[in-house]
Design an enzyme around this catalytic site. Structure first.
Site, PDB file in Angstrom:
ATOM      1  N   CYS A   1     -44.557  15.297  22.435  1.00  0.00           N
ATOM      2  CA  CYS A   1     -45.231  16.577  22.674  1.00  0.00           C
ATOM      3  C   CYS A   1     -45.871  16.679  24.056  1.00  0.00           C
ATOM      4  O   CYS A   1     -46.370  17.746  24.430  1.00  0.00           O
ATOM      5  CB  CYS A   1     -46.274  16.845  21.599  1.00  0.00           C
ATOM      6  SG  CYS A   1     -47.678  15.703  21.639  1.00  0.00           S
TER       7      CYS A   1
ATOM      8  N   GLU B   1     -23.259  -4.499  -8.949  1.00  0.00           N
ATOM      9  CA  GLU B   1     -23.797  -4.292  -7.601  1.00  0.00           C
ATOM     10  C   GLU B   1     -22.759  -3.542  -6.793  1.00  0.00           C
ATOM     11  O   GLU B   1     -21.613  -4.001  -6.643  1.00  0.00           O
ATOM     12  CB  GLU B   1     -24.107  -5.632  -6.946  1.00  0.00           C
ATOM     13  CG  GLU B   1     -25.071  -5.552  -5.794  1.00  0.00           C
ATOM     14  CD  GLU B   1     -26.522  -5.640  -6.230  1.00  0.00           C
ATOM     15  OE1 GLU B   1     -27.407  -5.683  -5.367  1.00  0.00           O
ATOM     16  OE2 GLU B   1     -26.774  -5.672  -7.460  1.00  0.00           O
TER      17      GLU B   1
ATOM     18  N   LYS C   1     -33.153 -17.965  -2.299  1.00  0.00           N
ATOM     19  CA  LYS C   1     -32.831 -17.182  -1.114  1.00  0.00           C
ATOM     20  C   LYS C   1     -32.424 -18.078   0.043  1.00  0.00           C
ATOM     21  O   LYS C   1     -32.853 -19.221   0.146  1.00  0.00           O
ATOM     22  CB  LYS C   1     -34.043 -16.331  -0.706  1.00  0.00           C
ATOM     23  CG  LYS C   1     -34.542 -15.363  -1.780  1.00  0.00           C
ATOM     24  CD  LYS C   1     -33.572 -14.241  -2.011  1.00  0.00           C
ATOM     25  CE  LYS C   1     -33.572 -13.246  -0.874  1.00  0.00           C
ATOM     26  NZ  LYS C   1     -34.817 -12.480  -0.732  1.00  0.00           N
TER      27      LYS C   1
ATOM     28  N   SER D   1     -35.813  -7.661 -12.385  1.00  0.00           N
ATOM     29  CA  SER D   1     -35.632  -8.306 -11.089  1.00  0.00           C
ATOM     30  C   SER D   1     -35.660  -9.811 -11.299  1.00  0.00           C
ATOM     31  O   SER D   1     -35.891 -10.285 -12.418  1.00  0.00           O
ATOM     32  CB  SER D   1     -36.731  -7.872 -10.122  1.00  0.00           C
ATOM     33  OG  SER D   1     -38.008  -8.146 -10.669  1.00  0.00           O
TER      34      SER D   1
ATOM     35  N   CYS E   1     -47.429  11.535  25.555  1.00  0.00           N
ATOM     36  CA  CYS E   1     -46.636  11.405  24.328  1.00  0.00           C
ATOM     37  C   CYS E   1     -45.190  11.797  24.612  1.00  0.00           C
ATOM     38  O   CYS E   1     -44.946  12.900  25.137  1.00  0.00           O
ATOM     39  CB  CYS E   1     -47.216  12.291  23.233  1.00  0.00           C
ATOM     40  SG  CYS E   1     -46.206  12.328  21.726  1.00  0.00           S
TER      41      CYS E   1
ATOM     42  N   LYS F   1     -26.105 -14.113  -4.649  1.00  0.00           N
ATOM     43  CA  LYS F   1     -27.074 -13.025  -4.796  1.00  0.00           C
ATOM     44  C   LYS F   1     -26.591 -11.867  -3.931  1.00  0.00           C
ATOM     45  O   LYS F   1     -26.767 -11.857  -2.713  1.00  0.00           O
ATOM     46  CB  LYS F   1     -28.473 -13.462  -4.387  1.00  0.00           C
ATOM     47  CG  LYS F   1     -29.540 -12.422  -4.699  1.00  0.00           C
ATOM     48  CD  LYS F   1     -30.925 -12.940  -4.382  1.00  0.00           C
ATOM     49  CE  LYS F   1     -31.957 -11.895  -4.770  1.00  0.00           C
ATOM     50  NZ  LYS F   1     -31.790 -10.617  -4.030  1.00  0.00           N
TER      51      LYS F   1
ATOM     52  N   CYS G   1     -51.253   9.137  20.447  1.00  0.00           N
ATOM     53  CA  CYS G   1     -51.189  10.552  20.816  1.00  0.00           C
ATOM     54  C   CYS G   1     -52.244  11.298  20.005  1.00  0.00           C
ATOM     55  O   CYS G   1     -52.186  11.293  18.774  1.00  0.00           O
ATOM     56  CB  CYS G   1     -49.801  11.114  20.522  1.00  0.00           C
ATOM     57  SG  CYS G   1     -49.728  12.930  20.620  1.00  0.00           S
TER      58      CYS G   1
ATOM     59  N   ASP H   1     -26.190  -8.407  -2.090  1.00  0.00           N
ATOM     60  CA  ASP H   1     -27.182  -7.577  -1.409  1.00  0.00           C
ATOM     61  C   ASP H   1     -26.651  -6.155  -1.297  1.00  0.00           C
ATOM     62  O   ASP H   1     -26.188  -5.715  -0.250  1.00  0.00           O
ATOM     63  CB  ASP H   1     -27.465  -8.168  -0.019  1.00  0.00           C
ATOM     64  CG  ASP H   1     -28.710  -7.556   0.611  1.00  0.00           C
ATOM     65  OD1 ASP H   1     -29.483  -6.899  -0.108  1.00  0.00           O
ATOM     66  OD2 ASP H   1     -28.906  -7.755   1.823  1.00  0.00           O
TER      67      ASP H   1
ATOM     68  N   GLU I   1     -24.021 -17.797  -9.150  1.00  0.00           N
ATOM     69  CA  GLU I   1     -23.423 -16.599  -8.568  1.00  0.00           C
ATOM     70  C   GLU I   1     -24.063 -16.322  -7.222  1.00  0.00           C
ATOM     71  O   GLU I   1     -25.231 -16.677  -6.995  1.00  0.00           O
ATOM     72  CB  GLU I   1     -23.659 -15.387  -9.488  1.00  0.00           C
ATOM     73  CG  GLU I   1     -23.136 -15.548 -10.893  1.00  0.00           C
ATOM     74  CD  GLU I   1     -23.641 -14.466 -11.850  1.00  0.00           C
ATOM     75  OE1 GLU I   1     -24.348 -13.548 -11.377  1.00  0.00           O
ATOM     76  OE2 GLU I   1     -23.339 -14.545 -13.043  1.00  0.00           O
TER      77      GLU I   1
ATOM     78  N   TYR J   1     -21.931  -8.321 -13.121  1.00  0.00           N
ATOM     79  CA  TYR J   1     -22.473  -9.674 -13.277  1.00  0.00           C
ATOM     80  C   TYR J   1     -23.392  -9.873 -14.474  1.00  0.00           C
ATOM     81  O   TYR J   1     -23.881 -10.972 -14.696  1.00  0.00           O
ATOM     82  CB  TYR J   1     -23.216 -10.101 -12.006  1.00  0.00           C
ATOM     83  CG  TYR J   1     -24.344  -9.184 -11.580  1.00  0.00           C
ATOM     84  CD1 TYR J   1     -25.632  -9.349 -12.064  1.00  0.00           C
ATOM     85  CD2 TYR J   1     -24.118  -8.164 -10.664  1.00  0.00           C
ATOM     86  CE1 TYR J   1     -26.661  -8.527 -11.651  1.00  0.00           C
ATOM     87  CE2 TYR J   1     -25.138  -7.339 -10.247  1.00  0.00           C
ATOM     88  CZ  TYR J   1     -26.412  -7.522 -10.740  1.00  0.00           C
ATOM     89  OH  TYR J   1     -27.433  -6.699 -10.336  1.00  0.00           O
TER      90      TYR J   1
ATOM     91  N   CYS K   1     -48.185  17.649  17.033  1.00  0.00           N
ATOM     92  CA  CYS K   1     -47.097  16.788  17.534  1.00  0.00           C
ATOM     93  C   CYS K   1     -46.020  16.706  16.455  1.00  0.00           C
ATOM     94  O   CYS K   1     -46.298  16.324  15.312  1.00  0.00           O
ATOM     95  CB  CYS K   1     -47.650  15.400  17.855  1.00  0.00           C
ATOM     96  SG  CYS K   1     -46.395  14.197  18.335  1.00  0.00           S
TER      97      CYS K   1
ATOM     98  N   ASP L   1       0.837  -1.203   0.000  1.00  0.00           N
ATOM     99  CA  ASP L   1       0.000   0.000   0.000  1.00  0.00           C
ATOM    100  C   ASP L   1       0.874   1.256   0.000  1.00  0.00           C
ATOM    101  O   ASP L   1       0.530   2.272  -0.627  1.00  0.00           O
ATOM    102  CB  ASP L   1      -0.903   0.007   1.233  1.00  0.00           C
ATOM    103  CG  ASP L   1      -2.008  -1.036   1.143  1.00  0.00           C
ATOM    104  OD1 ASP L   1      -2.202  -1.609   0.048  1.00  0.00           O
ATOM    105  OD2 ASP L   1      -2.684  -1.274   2.170  1.00  0.00           O
TER     106      ASP L   1
END
Length: 690
Positions: free
Chosen positions: A429, A191, A332, A99, A426, A132, A442, A134, A130, A243, A448, A50
């Site tokens: 308020c 992604e 999933k 999707s 509340c 999935k 409330c 997120d 692959e 991807y 409020c 680095d």
């Protein structure tokens, strides 16, 4: 000079260089830095430290500062040099960003593979597997090898232009490597991910600044990518994986998806190292199980695996459903659960005044996300689960997103705190709380602040008055900075007031003022809905508007009068009458009239009942109606407009580009109407004007 292999960082003084010598060195440095970025982000096999990389980068900055003419748009130093933008503009995608159909059971995966095999007339189609990912889905566009644009997924057809922020990501090459022949135009789906290490550091900063924390790394990535100022993004630990190819011009594409990913990597674009080939359900199941075991040890979030047909040619023949391709499936992972300590129970006030108990938890990693709070819904739910401060509790993420307490974990021989009870006033308020069934509320309404922020947000939503640019964060800033004390104050805001808020510039401030000015004469039904009266949705607001005719008449109607309106029951009638009877609400409405808000009266003609008892669902785009107009047309004839197909649906009205509702309607035997059939039905049922 060569800065790719064992680079020499013993540089001559910049003032000792001629412009030609500086130009030669700068070109070699740019080439070397891009090479080492590729090794680090794409190949995951850095060859220099680095410290050496930083010295090369600093030297390039020195040369470009001394010789400004040498600075190029695609130089690595320009990742943080873009000016802030006034607002995010909308751009059309090169191809639809679809999707994926999602399943949780192996049987559904098996059925998908059988469908693929049957369609392709083969026993075992070659598959690409692959993780999935997120994160935030984005489109990247390169022309002649240079990054020219990038946008969020948005609605799949168009998204927000975030090129200025994408350029700051060190993992993303500003210029492609010439490996395998560069295309003239390349659009890639990727992604953007926030690594967990960066997520923890970012949330720590936000807590120290008194800001709300991000719920998970995905939200953090999305929030950063939508910043107007790229300086707020630069240096953050964001990465990305590519991807899918959306468009390719100027060269032939490989026949297989995995070969295409290999070509992307050759061009310097990062692809996920966990990708794999498969040819059977056993292969897919083994991959799914392996990643489920690995997910907690990865530095980025995944919530399942993606199964794709590897051959690119047959994908076109298989086609798509309304929003998802038929050649891919997401499997999933099951929701994750963890055990932690409930440290305290706080109370949050919502838009309608409902008080929600919130569990404050000792931070716990649940499915890769650090969770420190979870909803407890209402007092009865707290009592049913019998959770108290100090208890050990099992936390789950419902749908892998929303954290909830599943149950208390018994801890023998340990004392417990007193049972939780809701406050009598509340917490925002100080108004006395009222009990309504399972809920505490409330009753202060727009007086409020917590409810006011929610009301402003609701007032501006698309289905209400549709004030573009007035979302929850802006509403919160307006209230917290004392610019808005009730809905009437919105109409007194000037561009200077709004421009002073974080995230706004002159253009966006003027647009928001213009958007507010544009709703000074709202339709009565939309206005009643926009007020956010408890139990009053769009349908009920329309019924009240037709029955009362004017805002004044609706405000003066008592519960008995309201209950005589079709579809209005006792609870709704009491809620509406109570809202307009509240002195604070009447004061705010009077101030809105003084500010020039002129609510337009409704047509009070007798409503037709020709389609009474019928339920309609709409899908696709109608050429002669907006969705609101079509729903209003059937409601004016006594019918009900629903959002989804069910056993109670009588008609499905289908426009252009219909969604999956059509398939479900066909399976359920629901009568399907095209637009001409819908028109004919409306004509035969009268115009609804009496």
């Amino acid at each position: 000079m060569d800065f790719k292999h064992d680079p020499d960082t013993d540089f001559r003084p910049v003032d000792a260089l001629s412009e030609d010598a500086a130009a030669e060195e700068a070109a070699a440095l740019r080439e070397g830095i891009r090479h080492h970025d590729y090794l680090y982000y794409v190949k995951a096999s850095p060859e220099i430290s680095d410290a050496v990389y930083d010295r090369l980068f600093e030297r390039l900055q020195e040369l470009e500062a001394a010789f400004p003419a040498l600075r190029t748009e695609d130089s690595p130093t320009q990742r943080v040099g873009a000016e802030p933008v006034d607002e995010l503009t909308r751009v059309q995608h090169s191809a639809p960003m679809l999707s994926l159909e999602s399943v949780r059971e192996a049987e559904d995966v098996s059925a998908f593979l059988r469908r693929l095999a049957k369609a392709l007339d083969t026993q075992a189609p070659q598959l690409a597997l692959e993780p999935k990912l997120d994160g935030l889905s984005v489109e990247l566009v390169y022309e002649d090898g240079a990054l020219t644009g990038g946008a969020t997924r948005g609605d799949g057809e168009s998204g927000d232009d975030i090129t200025h922020n994408l350029r700051t990501l060190r993992a993303l090459p500003l210029k492609l490597r010439d490996g395998g022949g560069l295309p003239t135009r390349l659009a890639v789906r990727a992604e953007v991910l926030m690594p967990r290490s960066g997520f923890t550091a970012l949330n720590r900063e936000r807590v120290e600044r008194g800001e709300d924390t991000f719920a998970n790394p995905r939200n953090a990535a999305a929030g950063l990518m939508r910043q107007l100022d790229p300086q707020q993004v630069a240096g953050r630990l964001l990465t990305l994986f590519c991807y899918e190819v959306l468009e390719l011009r100027g060269r032939d594409a490989p026949d297989s998806h995995r070969e295409m990913l290999g070509l992307l990597a050759d061009w310097g674009l990062p692809t996920c190292p966990l990708n794999r080939a498969a040819q059977s359900l056993d292969d897919v199941r083994a991959y799914h199980d392996e990643l489920a075991e690995q997910r907690d040890s990865l530095d980025y979030d995944i919530d399942g695996v993606v199964i794709k047909l590897d051959a690119r040619g047959p994908r076109t023949e298989l086609g798509t459903r309304a929003r998802s391709p038929r050649w891919a499936l997401a499997w999933k992972f099951p929701p994750r659960e963890e055990v932690t300590q409930l440290e305290d129970i706080a109370v949050q006030v919502g838009r309608t005044g409902i008080l929600t108990p919130i569990a404050l938890l000792a931070p716990v990693d649940v499915g890769g996300v650090t969770v420190s709070r979870a909803t407890l819904h209402n007092a009865d739910e707290v009592a049913r689960k019998d959770v108290r401060p100090g208890d050990r509790v099992r936390v789950v993420r419902a749908g892998d997103v929303i954290p909830e307490i599943a149950e208390r974990v018994d801890t023998p021989d340990s004392g417990r705190a007193e049972q939780f009870s809701m406050p009598q006033e509340c917490p925002v308020c100080g108004t006395g709380i009222v009990r309504e069934g399972a809920y505490h509320r409330c009753p202060a309404g727009l007086a409020c602040n917590a409810q006011l922020i929610g009301h402003i947000t609701h007032y501006a939503e698309r289905d209400a008055l549709d004030i573009e640019g007035l979302g929850e964060e802006t509403a919160r800033l307006l209230v917290e900075r004392g610019l808005v004390h009730d809905l009437a104050d919105l109409y007194g805001l000037g561009a200077d007031d709004i421009e002073a808020l974080p995230g706004f510039a002159a253009t966006s401030a003027r647009k928001l003022v213009a958007a507010i000015e544009g709703v000074r004469e709202p339709d009565l039904a939309r206005f009643l809905y926009a007020l956010g009266i408890r139990h009053v949705g769009r349908r009920v607001a329309g019924s009240i508007a037709r029955a009362c005719g004017s805002l004044e008449a609706a405000a003066d109607a008592d519960a008995d009068r309201l209950e005589r309106i079709p579809e209005i029951g006792p609870e709704i009638a009491r809620s509406v009458a109570g809202f307009f009877a509240a002195e604070d609400n009447r004061r705010v409405l009077a101030r809105m009239r003084e500010a020039g808000v002129d609510v337009q009266p409704a047509d009070t003609g007798e409503r037709s009942e020709a389609l009474a008892g019928k339920t309609f669902v709409f899908t696709g785009t109608l050429s002669g109606y907006t969705r609101d107009e079509a729903q209003a047309a059937v409601e004016a004839r006594g019918a009900r407009a629903a959002s989804d197909v069910s056993s109670e649906t009588d008609y499905l009205v289908v426009g252009a580009d219909p969604g999956s509702k059509r398939e479900r309607a066909e399976e359920a035997g629901v009568e399907i109407l095209d637009e001409d059939g819908f028109e004919a039905l409306l004509t035969g049922a009268g115009d609804g004007s009496g």
